[in-house]
Enzyme design. Sequence first.
Site, short mmCIF file in Angstrom:
data_model
loop_
_atom_site.label_atom_id
_atom_site.label_comp_id
_atom_site.label_asym_id
_atom_site.label_seq_id
_atom_site.Cartn_x
_atom_site.Cartn_y
_atom_site.Cartn_z
CG ASP A 1 -8.20 -0.25 39.16
OD1 ASP A 1 -7.85 0.59 40.19
OD2 ASP A 1 -7.55 -1.15 38.87
CG ASN B 1 3.12 4.39 35.55
OD1 ASN B 1 2.15 4.87 35.34
ND2 ASN B 1 2.76 2.92 36.12
CG HIS C 1 -4.48 1.29 40.61
ND1 HIS C 1 -5.13 0.56 39.68
CD2 HIS C 1 -3.26 1.14 40.33
CE1 HIS C 1 -4.23 0.11 39.03
NE2 HIS C 1 -3.04 0.57 39.37
CD GLU D 1 3.70 0.94 42.12
OE1 GLU D 1 4.39 0.03 42.75
OE2 GLU D 1 2.81 0.76 41.70
C1 XIL Z 1 -0.29 -5.75 39.10
C2 XIL Z 1 -1.12 -6.55 38.09
O1 XIL Z 1 -2.29 -6.14 38.13
C3 XIL Z 1 -1.13 -7.90 38.64
O2 XIL Z 1 -1.86 -8.94 37.86
C4 XIL Z 1 0.17 -8.43 38.95
O3 XIL Z 1 -0.04 -9.77 39.91
C5 XIL Z 1 0.86 -7.52 39.89
O4 XIL Z 1 0.91 -6.51 39.21
N1 XIL Z 1 0.85 -0.72 40.10
C6 XIL Z 1 1.44 -1.01 38.87
C7 XIL Z 1 1.27 -2.22 38.27
O5 XIL Z 1 2.22 -0.24 38.35
O6 XIL Z 1 2.01 -2.85 37.42
C8 XIL Z 1 0.40 -3.37 39.16
O7 XIL Z 1 0.05 -4.41 38.29
C9 XIL Z 1 -0.77 -2.87 40.03
C10 XIL Z 1 0.05 -1.60 40.75
#
Ligand code: XIL
Length: 285
Positions: A204, A137, A172, A95
């Site tokens: 998801d 990523n 997501h 990110e």
């Molecule tokens: C999230 C996890 O799902 C949570 O359990 C944690 O508290 C925070 O991180 N983008 C990402 C992931 O790259 O690492 C994140 O995961 C969700 C958003």
Amino acid sequence: AGRHFNSLTAEWEMKWDPIQKSPGVFDFSGGDRIVEFAESRGMRVKGHALVWHGATPKWVEALSAPELRIAFEDHIRTVAGHYRRRVYAWDVVNEAIDDSQPGLRSTVFSRGLGPDYVAEAFRLARKADPDAQLVYNDYGGEGLNRKSNDVYALVKDLKQRGLVDGVGLQMHISAASFPAVADIQANIQRLADLGLQVNISEMDVRVKDVAGDATAKLARQRQVYRDVVAACVAVPRCEAVTLWGFTDAHSWIDSTFGADDPLLFDEQYRTKPAFFGVEDAFLRR
Ligand code: XIL
């Protein structure tokens, strides 16, 4: 998870915060448990994530620039070194691209180390684990838009320097509104054309905002899973699909976006229609 999946990623346990909560004190117990489970099941493991502003302990934020550089090198070297030969890939930087303006997001790393920190992270990861596929990523750049153009430019440059091997598209999404599938496939294709591996890295599919009753929502979710996974299956270099969890009993979505049912298995671990949507995509149906 052991029965249905052949690859595992840590949602939290391999990030900076859980592994190095205090300076110089490394705790690999959480990540190691995940690797052991995967190995006992013949699953492969993707490491996630060496550098992410979202899971950086407070002490890192307080460092001076020279201290930050040392900590950054030390963290990447130690963690990638620890998991060498036990992970096939690493999300090296997570990110880094900004949401609302072109270029890099302002983070503790970009401010303290300058914009070249991304390339530097990949260089350090390569040295610590020369066999791992090194991945950039991100989210919000799944289709064709400004952010995906920025991701494309970033990885093109890193690839030309031999630093990056792959790109993860988090995915997501909400079934009520998500990038056009044709755009997702075109984006995967243009990244693959750079010679990069591509994977869907954290999929998801939220359904709360989909019209209709529960049955309609789940039917729509099945279709979205099928169509998006099919876009990956259509491109040979799109080599993996990772879901951000598998049962609706445990999803980060509920606490971040509100109660939802975004995954393939329900809260009782029963298969949902979405499960069969993914199956259809893999069987090219
Ligand atoms: C999230 C996890 O799902 C949570 O359990 C944690 O508290 C925070 O991180 N983008 C990402 C992931 O790259 O690492 C994140 O995961 C969700 C958003």
